[in-house]
Scaffold this motif. Sequence first.
Motif, PDB file in Angstrom:
ATOM      1  N   ASP A   1      -6.732   7.710   4.215  1.00  0.00           N
ATOM      2  CA  ASP A   1      -5.938   6.365   5.413  1.00  0.00           C
ATOM      3  C   ASP A   1      -4.217   6.327   5.122  1.00  0.00           C
ATOM      4  O   ASP A   1      -3.699   5.931   5.743  1.00  0.00           O
ATOM      5  CB  ASP A   1      -6.738   5.209   5.595  1.00  0.00           C
ATOM      6  CG  ASP A   1      -8.164   5.579   6.701  1.00  0.00           C
ATOM      7  OD1 ASP A   1      -8.060   6.598   7.366  1.00  0.00           O
ATOM      8  OD2 ASP A   1      -8.940   4.638   6.362  1.00  0.00           O
ATOM      9  N   VAL A   2      -3.719   6.785   3.513  1.00  0.00           N
ATOM     10  CA  VAL A   2      -2.961   6.726   3.450  1.00  0.00           C
ATOM     11  C   VAL A   2      -2.159   7.470   3.745  1.00  0.00           C
ATOM     12  O   VAL A   2      -2.085   8.791   3.701  1.00  0.00           O
ATOM     13  CB  VAL A   2      -2.522   6.874   1.592  1.00  0.00           C
ATOM     14  CG1 VAL A   2      -1.251   6.420   1.525  1.00  0.00           C
ATOM     15  CG2 VAL A   2      -3.929   5.638   1.276  1.00  0.00           C
ATOM     16  N   ASN A   3      -0.537   6.813   4.492  1.00  0.00           N
ATOM     17  CA  ASN A   3       0.143   7.840   4.897  1.00  0.00           C
ATOM     18  C   ASN A   3       1.203   7.874   4.492  1.00  0.00           C
ATOM     19  O   ASN A   3       1.850   6.428   4.548  1.00  0.00           O
ATOM     20  CB  ASN A   3       0.338   7.945   6.560  1.00  0.00           C
ATOM     21  CG  ASN A   3       1.263   8.654   7.247  1.00  0.00           C
ATOM     22  OD1 ASN A   3       1.207   9.778   6.467  1.00  0.00           O
ATOM     23  ND2 ASN A   3       1.834   8.409   8.711  1.00  0.00           N
ATOM     24  N   LEU A   4       1.505   8.741   3.734  1.00  0.00           N
ATOM     25  CA  LEU A   4       3.318   8.745   2.742  1.00  0.00           C
ATOM     26  C   LEU A   4       4.367   9.479   3.574  1.00  0.00           C
ATOM     27  O   LEU A   4       4.713   9.999   2.716  1.00  0.00           O
ATOM     28  CB  LEU A   4       3.119   9.542   1.216  1.00  0.00           C
ATOM     29  CG  LEU A   4       2.076   8.136   0.569  1.00  0.00           C
ATOM     30  CD1 LEU A   4       1.684   8.607  -0.761  1.00  0.00           C
ATOM     31  CD2 LEU A   4       2.477   6.377   0.441  1.00  0.00           C
ATOM     32  N   VAL A   5       3.604  10.550   4.794  1.00  0.00           N
ATOM     33  CA  VAL A   5       5.013  11.569   4.621  1.00  0.00           C
ATOM     34  C   VAL A   5       5.777  10.591   4.899  1.00  0.00           C
ATOM     35  O   VAL A   5       6.648  11.279   4.952  1.00  0.00           O
ATOM     36  CB  VAL A   5       4.616  11.858   6.504  1.00  0.00           C
ATOM     37  CG1 VAL A   5       4.853  13.028   6.771  1.00  0.00           C
ATOM     38  CG2 VAL A   5       2.761  12.892   5.424  1.00  0.00           C
TER      39      VAL A   5
ATOM     40  N   SER B   1       1.043  15.318   3.042  1.00  0.00           N
ATOM     41  CA  SER B   1       0.224  15.779   3.821  1.00  0.00           C
ATOM     42  C   SER B   1      -1.184  16.442   3.982  1.00  0.00           C
ATOM     43  O   SER B   1      -1.964  15.631   4.735  1.00  0.00           O
ATOM     44  CB  SER B   1       1.157  17.144   4.697  1.00  0.00           C
ATOM     45  OG  SER B   1       0.779  17.443   5.321  1.00  0.00           O
ATOM     46  N   LEU B   2      -1.069  16.182   2.547  1.00  0.00           N
ATOM     47  CA  LEU B   2      -2.800  16.799   2.485  1.00  0.00           C
ATOM     48  C   LEU B   2      -3.397  15.335   1.917  1.00  0.00           C
ATOM     49  O   LEU B   2      -4.397  15.036   2.698  1.00  0.00           O
ATOM     50  CB  LEU B   2      -2.652  17.089   1.118  1.00  0.00           C
ATOM     51  CG  LEU B   2      -2.263  19.029   1.083  1.00  0.00           C
ATOM     52  CD1 LEU B   2      -2.957  19.334   0.057  1.00  0.00           C
ATOM     53  CD2 LEU B   2      -3.301  19.418   1.986  1.00  0.00           C
ATOM     54  N   LEU B   3      -2.803  13.985   1.376  1.00  0.00           N
ATOM     55  CA  LEU B   3      -3.256  13.087   1.363  1.00  0.00           C
ATOM     56  C   LEU B   3      -3.389  11.878   2.839  1.00  0.00           C
ATOM     57  O   LEU B   3      -5.035  11.512   2.993  1.00  0.00           O
ATOM     58  CB  LEU B   3      -2.777  11.786   0.537  1.00  0.00           C
ATOM     59  CG  LEU B   3      -2.776  10.806  -0.077  1.00  0.00           C
ATOM     60  CD1 LEU B   3      -3.986  11.362  -1.136  1.00  0.00           C
ATOM     61  CD2 LEU B   3      -1.955   9.850  -0.933  1.00  0.00           C
ATOM     62  N   SER B   4      -2.098  12.801   3.792  1.00  0.00           N
ATOM     63  CA  SER B   4      -2.865  11.605   5.131  1.00  0.00           C
ATOM     64  C   SER B   4      -3.674  12.232   6.089  1.00  0.00           C
ATOM     65  O   SER B   4      -4.218  11.492   6.878  1.00  0.00           O
ATOM     66  CB  SER B   4      -1.879  11.929   5.962  1.00  0.00           C
ATOM     67  OG  SER B   4      -0.608  13.491   6.200  1.00  0.00           O
ATOM     68  N   ARG B   5      -3.834  13.369   5.564  1.00  0.00           N
ATOM     69  CA  ARG B   5      -4.871  14.608   6.282  1.00  0.00           C
ATOM     70  C   ARG B   5      -6.782  14.344   5.389  1.00  0.00           C
ATOM     71  O   ARG B   5      -7.536  13.815   6.430  1.00  0.00           O
ATOM     72  CB  ARG B   5      -5.126  15.863   6.171  1.00  0.00           C
ATOM     73  CG  ARG B   5      -3.634  16.245   6.775  1.00  0.00           C
ATOM     74  CD  ARG B   5      -3.964  17.634   6.713  1.00  0.00           C
ATOM     75  NE  ARG B   5      -2.719  18.310   7.056  1.00  0.00           N
ATOM     76  CZ  ARG B   5      -1.640  17.910   8.578  1.00  0.00           C
ATOM     77  NH1 ARG B   5      -3.061  18.265   9.354  1.00  0.00           N
ATOM     78  NH2 ARG B   5      -1.457  18.792   9.022  1.00  0.00           N
TER      79      ARG B   5
END
Length: 113
Positions: free
Chosen positions: A38-42, A31-35
């Motif tokens: 541009d990487v969305n691993l959720v 969630s933090l990485l997607s915020r």
Amino acid sequence: MDIKTASALHRLRLVSVPEALSFPALLIFGSLLSRISDVNLVMPLGALHGILFVLYVLFLLDVWNRAKWPARKVALFFLLALVPFGGLYGDRVLKRDEADSVAAARARETAAA
């Protein structure tokens, strides 16, 4: 308890720690990485967490069936799966129960021989 019960306890132990760490480590990290990028691993990390949770519940039901745990103990272990890091406490209890069931199975084998 027999060796099959010990195996069921061991399987539950094997999945309890990864399941306990999957929510705080994987989902919050994703969630933090997607915020911040541009990487969305959720979605993939959420799916991994879901698979671990389903395995945990299936293995918990198997232990309930084999070890004849009271419903209160099963409910406690289910609630531990819902609490972040709760499975770490459950792992300690399962480790003790598993060692006890292996010792009882070996004692029964020795007595039968």
